[in-house]
Design a protein around this motif. Sequence first.
Motif, PDB file in Angstrom:
ATOM      1  N   PHE A 219       0.703  -1.345  -0.049  1.00 58.60           N
ATOM      2  CA  PHE A 219       0.010   0.148   0.023  1.00 58.60           C
ATOM      3  C   PHE A 219       1.044   1.143  -0.016  1.00 58.60           C
ATOM      4  CE2 PHE A 219      -2.891  -3.143   2.142  1.00 58.60           C
ATOM      5  CZ  PHE A 219      -3.978  -3.092   1.031  1.00 58.60           C
ATOM      6  N   GLU A 222       2.658   6.333   2.726  1.00 61.06           N
ATOM      7  CA  GLU A 222       1.525   6.981   3.140  1.00 61.06           C
ATOM      8  C   GLU A 222       0.579   6.323   3.985  1.00 61.06           C
ATOM      9  OE1 GLU A 222      -1.123  10.762   1.606  1.00 61.06           O
ATOM     10  OE2 GLU A 222       0.102   9.621   0.067  1.00 61.06           O
ATOM     11  N   THR A 223       0.217   5.123   3.539  1.00 62.31           N
ATOM     12  CA  THR A 223      -0.773   4.265   4.123  1.00 62.31           C
ATOM     13  C   THR A 223      -0.275   3.688   5.198  1.00 62.31           C
ATOM     14  OG1 THR A 223      -1.771   3.535   1.992  1.00 62.31           O
ATOM     15  CG2 THR A 223      -1.994   2.106   4.111  1.00 62.31           C
ATOM     16  N   GLN A 226      -0.156   6.159   8.135  1.00 53.01           N
ATOM     17  CA  GLN A 226      -1.658   6.481   8.989  1.00 53.01           C
ATOM     18  C   GLN A 226      -1.986   5.386   9.725  1.00 53.01           C
ATOM     19  OE1 GLN A 226      -3.050   9.161   8.867  1.00 53.01           O
ATOM     20  NE2 GLN A 226      -1.515   9.967   7.611  1.00 53.01           N
ATOM     21  N   SER A 271      -6.062   2.018  12.469  1.00 55.35           N
ATOM     22  CA  SER A 271      -5.867   3.362  11.803  1.00 55.35           C
ATOM     23  C   SER A 271      -6.163   4.498  12.861  1.00 55.35           C
ATOM     24  CB  SER A 271      -6.917   3.730  10.626  1.00 55.35           C
ATOM     25  OG  SER A 271      -8.336   3.571  11.433  1.00 55.35           O
ATOM     26  N   SER A 282     -13.501  -2.321   6.210  1.00 58.24           N
ATOM     27  CA  SER A 282     -12.233  -2.176   6.174  1.00 58.24           C
ATOM     28  C   SER A 282     -11.625  -2.904   7.430  1.00 58.24           C
ATOM     29  CB  SER A 282     -11.858  -0.514   6.303  1.00 58.24           C
ATOM     30  OG  SER A 282     -12.190  -0.182   5.116  1.00 58.24           O
ATOM     31  N   ALA A 403      -2.141   4.798  -1.727  1.00 57.64           N
ATOM     32  CA  ALA A 403      -2.260   5.877  -0.678  1.00 57.64           C
ATOM     33  C   ALA A 403      -3.544   6.750  -1.111  1.00 57.64           C
ATOM     34  CB  ALA A 403      -1.109   6.673  -0.608  1.00 57.64           C
ATOM     35  N   PHE A 406      -6.782   4.837  -0.193  1.00 56.53           N
ATOM     36  CA  PHE A 406      -7.074   4.658   1.252  1.00 56.53           C
ATOM     37  C   PHE A 406      -7.785   5.809   1.960  1.00 56.53           C
ATOM     38  CE2 PHE A 406      -5.653   4.364   5.782  1.00 56.53           C
ATOM     39  CZ  PHE A 406      -5.621   2.831   5.925  1.00 56.53           C
ATOM     40  N   TYR A 407      -7.872   6.971   1.230  1.00 54.62           N
ATOM     41  CA  TYR A 407      -8.466   7.941   1.895  1.00 54.62           C
ATOM     42  C   TYR A 407      -9.726   8.712   1.140  1.00 54.62           C
ATOM     43  CZ  TYR A 407      -3.919   8.860   4.211  1.00 54.62           C
ATOM     44  OH  TYR A 407      -2.804   8.568   4.847  1.00 54.62           O
TER      45      TYR A 407
END
Length: 674
Positions: A219, A222-223, A226, A271, A282, A403, A406-407
Amino acid sequence: MGRIHVLSEQVANKIAAGEVVERPASVVKELLENALDAGATRIKISIEAGGKRLIQITDNGCGMVRDDAMLAFERHATSKIKDAEDLLSVATLGFRGEALPSIASVSRLRLETCAAAGEPSTEAAAGTIIEINGGKMARVEEAGLPPGTSITVRDLFFNIPARKKFLKAESTELSHIASLVTHYALAHPEKHFELHSMTNAILVAPPVAGYSERVYQVFGKETLDQLIAVAAVQSLQHVGLPQPPPWRREVSEDEAEPAAPGEMRLHGFVSKPEIQKLNRNSIFVFVNGRLIRDRLVQHGLTEAYRNIIPPTVYPVVLLFLELPPGEVDVNVHPSKTEVRFRQPTVMHDFVRDTVRAALMKARPAPQFTTEIRAHATASAGLTPGAREWEPPSDLVSASEAPARAFYEPAGGGGFALQAPIVPPVSAHFQFEGGIAVEANAAIPVARELEKSGLEARFAEAIPDNGCAPALEVREEEPTLAALSTLRPLGQIRNSFILAVNEDGLWIVDQHVAHERVLFERILKQRAVQKVESQRLLMPIVLELSPAQQAVFAEIAGELQHNGFEAEPFGARSVAVKVAPAGVDAAAVERMLHELLDQISREEQSLNLEKIRGRIAASIACHAAIKVNMPLEQNKMEWLLTELAKTDHPMSCPHGRPVVLRYSVKDIQKAFKRI
């Protein structure tokens, strides 16, 4: 002649296939688990048409000899268990012996296998090829094959056209397969996984050292940034484990004492509070390497995030639970995705307390720029089947896709795992009236200067000479433990406190900050039965609806422990004489009505701890500092100091963020220093 008759083996296999083979991803799951049970270290999955046309799984496991390969397609033929006692401690992913005959009955299957060197075998290194069409064996022969097993499944549901119609689009089915393979790759970082669709390599994951490296590999950084690492161990001998009868106890060879009960281990990632999803898709939990769906564990995770994120959203979780096989019953569902724990309450509390302790220790500080775009989304990069995979028509780079997915919600659909491809090119958006807008029209002027060569000329004409050097920034990300070092500067519209320290600029919502302070103080006072209260000058009479009356009767005792004193006043009214300290008399009536309405709307029954939290949150909200309220310097300093002492300064009891940080790195980027 009687009405009852025995079904043929072919019909029985098709019925079993209806339980085991739901979609192409179910076939991949069964065959992938068989490869893992065979000790394979390298697994390759090839897919065509979303698995409808072709599913091929090749591994380098132990393989099978000819007799075992033919016997494997008989119903309930397995090498995993021998008697009923083995069901009490299943240590493998598969054990029922239903997968291969069920898959073979609804497809055209080809098995190529060869026993590895050192395996018990009567035939010296001879491989076996078996072909089965719709449950009927069509071909069996020997061949020279490498050690391991390769199973090819073609034309799934070719003999059950009604079942085939219920399959989704090819992109959707491929999405389910990709997510399944991804999560098993995350659960086994020491193994090599490959997933190919036609000529597109969706996932290539070579072996890595650990789970963090695997998340980074799949991933991106950046993932991983978090996520918060979680790890804990708890011995089962300290949790009241019931002892089996003497004739069932295992005794070690050296001692005459029963074997140790073992321990529970938990590790993985959860997370940060700013990452929020609209559903539980998730949340991924593995028990002894098996991907499961368990309400007990999911409820424990929800409880761990209670009063940290809003109750209507869910975190992103990747957890691995390891416990003795005798402590979990996997013989619950044909697809083996549901389990039962021998001590469900102990497991629930272990998950809840471990995750909550990790959040308390980490105290992540939300970034200002990240929180602006952090909205709850229904899809996620860790969600199976949440989005439909499409071939990369817009050529999104693989380094950016995981990344971003993911958001952000899925805009045009696109699974996070994609093969490395060329950078995106400029395109034109066509609108009515013949207007064409350049997709990259907002490119900074510096890009155009670079193209024309003017940037170099300006650089030569106006040298920097180091007038704007970058500031040194420490490598560790600051956490909310740095709240005690903040120096308040002032307020924005008498609602937000501005503060600074060496890590950057901090913005504090004064209302929710004070709400968090009061909430934890009320819970601590409630625990020692010393909640502060105030007697009202005149009793407040509340008119209650029938639903509110039922709720009030249920929580009246807890209200009294939290500083309220109320008694019936007529048929449908109660008179409040004493209220918690800090709550204005004018707000008492509104607060109680909101609290009773909120609890009455709950679909699930509330336990005492939840009711206690709801009451404390309501009191804290109405007693906290309001917005548009000017604060003196000493009052702001006091609030920041008290906030730093709380266990969860990340968010208010309702899940809203308390503090946002604009880091020194972001400030330097904005001023073009880095």
